[in-house]
Every structure is written in structure tokens, then in C-alpha cells.
Design a protein around this motif. Structure first.
Motif, PDB file in Angstrom:
ATOM      1  N   ALA A 140       1.092  13.236   7.813  1.00 20.29           N
ATOM      2  CA  ALA A 140       1.935  12.044   7.686  1.00 20.29           C
ATOM      3  C   ALA A 140       2.326  11.523   9.068  1.00 20.29           C
ATOM      4  N   THR A 141       2.629  12.423   9.983  1.00 16.56           N
ATOM      5  CA  THR A 141       2.962  12.012  11.345  1.00 16.56           C
ATOM      6  C   THR A 141       1.769  11.315  11.983  1.00 16.56           C
ATOM      7  N   GLY A 142       0.585  11.843  11.767  1.00 13.76           N
ATOM      8  CA  GLY A 142      -0.625  11.215  12.292  1.00 13.76           C
ATOM      9  C   GLY A 142      -0.841   9.827  11.713  1.00 13.76           C
ATOM     10  N   TYR A 150      10.943  10.013   6.972  1.00 14.85           N
ATOM     11  CA  TYR A 150      11.236   8.716   7.577  1.00 14.85           C
ATOM     12  C   TYR A 150      12.475   8.774   8.455  1.00 14.85           C
ATOM     13  N   ALA A 151      13.509   9.468   8.020  1.00 16.26           N
ATOM     14  CA  ALA A 151      14.723   9.596   8.837  1.00 16.26           C
ATOM     15  C   ALA A 151      14.415  10.292  10.160  1.00 16.26           C
ATOM     16  N   ALA A 152      13.574  11.313  10.123  1.00 17.84           N
ATOM     17  CA  ALA A 152      13.211  12.043  11.339  1.00 17.84           C
ATOM     18  C   ALA A 152      12.367  11.194  12.292  1.00 17.84           C
ATOM     19  N   ASN A 153      11.818  10.105  11.781  1.00 16.98           N
ATOM     20  CA  ASN A 153      10.972   9.229  12.597  1.00 16.98           C
ATOM     21  C   ASN A 153      11.619   7.880  12.879  1.00 16.98           C
ATOM     22  N   GLY A 154      12.944   7.859  12.878  1.00 17.06           N
ATOM     23  CA  GLY A 154      13.673   6.683  13.319  1.00 17.06           C
ATOM     24  C   GLY A 154      13.953   5.615  12.285  1.00 17.06           C
ATOM     25  N   PHE A 155      13.635   5.867  11.038  1.00 15.60           N
ATOM     26  CA  PHE A 155      13.913   4.908   9.975  1.00 15.60           C
ATOM     27  C   PHE A 155      15.325   5.126   9.452  1.00 15.60           C
ATOM     28  N   VAL A 156      15.968   4.050   9.049  1.00 13.58           N
ATOM     29  CA  VAL A 156      17.309   4.126   8.473  1.00 13.58           C
ATOM     30  C   VAL A 156      17.301   3.473   7.093  1.00 13.58           C
ATOM     31  N   PRO A 157      18.124   3.987   6.182  1.00 14.30           N
ATOM     32  CA  PRO A 157      18.186   3.388   4.841  1.00 14.30           C
ATOM     33  C   PRO A 157      18.661   1.943   4.913  1.00 14.30           C
ATOM     34  N   ALA A 158      18.061   1.111   4.082  1.00 14.87           N
ATOM     35  CA  ALA A 158      18.447  -0.299   3.997  1.00 14.87           C
ATOM     36  C   ALA A 158      18.706  -0.627   2.525  1.00 14.87           C
ATOM     37  N   GLU A 159      18.269  -1.799   2.093  1.00 20.12           N
ATOM     38  CA  GLU A 159      18.638  -2.247   0.756  1.00 20.12           C
ATOM     39  C   GLU A 159      17.955  -1.470  -0.364  1.00 20.12           C
ATOM     40  N   CYS A 206       0.848  -1.168   0.000  1.00 13.91           N
ATOM     41  CA  CYS A 206       0.000   0.000   0.000  1.00 13.91           C
ATOM     42  C   CYS A 206       0.892   1.229   0.000  1.00 13.91           C
ATOM     43  N   CYS A 207       0.336   2.342  -0.252  1.00 15.34           N
ATOM     44  CA  CYS A 207       1.109   3.568  -0.424  1.00 15.34           C
ATOM     45  C   CYS A 207       0.573   4.653   0.507  1.00 15.34           C
ATOM     46  N   MET A 208       1.500   5.393   1.085  1.00 16.50           N
ATOM     47  CA  MET A 208       1.113   6.523   1.930  1.00 16.50           C
ATOM     48  C   MET A 208       1.677   7.785   1.305  1.00 16.50           C
ATOM     49  N   ALA A 209       0.839   8.761   1.108  1.00  8.51           N
ATOM     50  CA  ALA A 209       1.289  10.034   0.549  1.00  8.51           C
ATOM     51  C   ALA A 209       0.356  11.139   1.024  1.00  8.51           C
ATOM     52  N   VAL A 210       0.890  12.347   1.072  1.00 11.92           N
ATOM     53  CA  VAL A 210       0.088  13.516   1.423  1.00 11.92           C
ATOM     54  C   VAL A 210       0.127  14.464   0.228  1.00 11.92           C
ATOM     55  N   THR A 211      -1.033  14.883  -0.232  1.00 13.28           N
ATOM     56  CA  THR A 211      -1.133  15.827  -1.338  1.00 13.28           C
ATOM     57  C   THR A 211      -0.342  17.085  -1.010  1.00 13.28           C
ATOM     58  N   PRO A 212       0.421  17.614  -1.966  1.00 14.59           N
ATOM     59  CA  PRO A 212       1.293  18.764  -1.688  1.00 14.59           C
ATOM     60  C   PRO A 212       0.631  19.917  -0.925  1.00 14.59           C
ATOM     61  N   GLY A 213      -0.582  20.248  -1.235  1.00 13.82           N
ATOM     62  CA  GLY A 213      -1.253  21.359  -0.569  1.00 13.82           C
ATOM     63  C   GLY A 213      -1.559  21.127   0.906  1.00 13.82           C
ATOM     64  N   TYR A 214      -1.434  19.882   1.358  1.00 13.79           N
ATOM     65  CA  TYR A 214      -1.748  19.538   2.741  1.00 13.79           C
ATOM     66  C   TYR A 214      -0.517  19.091   3.533  1.00 13.79           C
ATOM     67  N   ARG A 215       0.653  19.256   2.940  1.00 12.38           N
ATOM     68  CA  ARG A 215       1.874  18.854   3.634  1.00 12.38           C
ATOM     69  C   ARG A 215       2.229  19.861   4.718  1.00 12.38           C
ATOM     70  N   ARG A 216       3.023  19.382   5.686  1.00 14.06           N
ATOM     71  CA  ARG A 216       3.512  20.191   6.803  1.00 14.06           C
ATOM     72  C   ARG A 216       2.397  20.571   7.780  1.00 14.06           C
TER      73      ARG A 216
END
Length: 81
Positions: free
Chosen positions: A15-17, A51-60, A1-11
Motif C-alpha cells: 500500500a505504501t508503494g 491513511y492517518a500515518a501518511n498525512g491524511f486527515v478525516p474530512a466530510e 477507483c479503489c485501492m486495496a491489498v489482499t489480506p495475505g499480502y498486507r504489512r
């Protein structure tokens, strides 16, 4: 599945919610993996930073529908309930 926020609703914290909601239903003993665009792809700049700000790290590296992507992982020890 995909998660995205329309540009006009970012910030606005949407996404945090969505991530916090996911945390309430995900198994806290398991890593959380997401796939986003690779570094250098302008389509992934905001997502990678989020994702980096929320504890995710790059993987493969991987591909999704033929597009070069990268897996980001948040280890179970870092998950927030």
C-alpha cells in the motif's frame, strides 16, 4: 477507483508503494482525497490507520454505493514527491 491489498499480502509495504507511485503522478499543488469506511466500521480500521500515518486527515462524511464512508484528505503542502 479503489485501492486495496489482499489480506495475505498486507504489512509488506504494498500500500505504501502504491501511495508513493500515486505521489509521482499526482499534481503536487492539489490536495489528495480518498474515501474509506467510517470510524467504527471494522472494514475501515486498517485503511484509516494507514491513511492517518501518511498525512491524511478525516474530512466530510459521505456514502459510496449506499455504504457510509468518510473522506480523508492530504493537503498539498504535505504531499511527498
Amino acid at each position: 477507483c479503489c485501492m486495496a491489498v489482499t489480506p495475505g499480502y498486507r504489512r509488506l509495504g504494498l500500500a505504501t508503494g502504491m501511495l508513493r507511485l500515486m505521489d509521482t503522478i499526482a499534481d503536487p499543488a492539489r490536495d489528495v482525497c480518498v474515501i474509506t469506511f467510517r470510524e467504527g466500521d471494522p472494514l475501515g480500521t486498517a485503511a484509516r490507520a494507514f491513511y492517518a500515518a501518511n498525512g491524511f486527515v478525516p474530512a466530510e462524511m459521505t456514502t459510496d454505493n449506499g455504504h457510509p464512508c468518510q473522506v480523508f484528505v492530504r493537503r498539498a503542502a504535505h504531499a511527498k514527491g
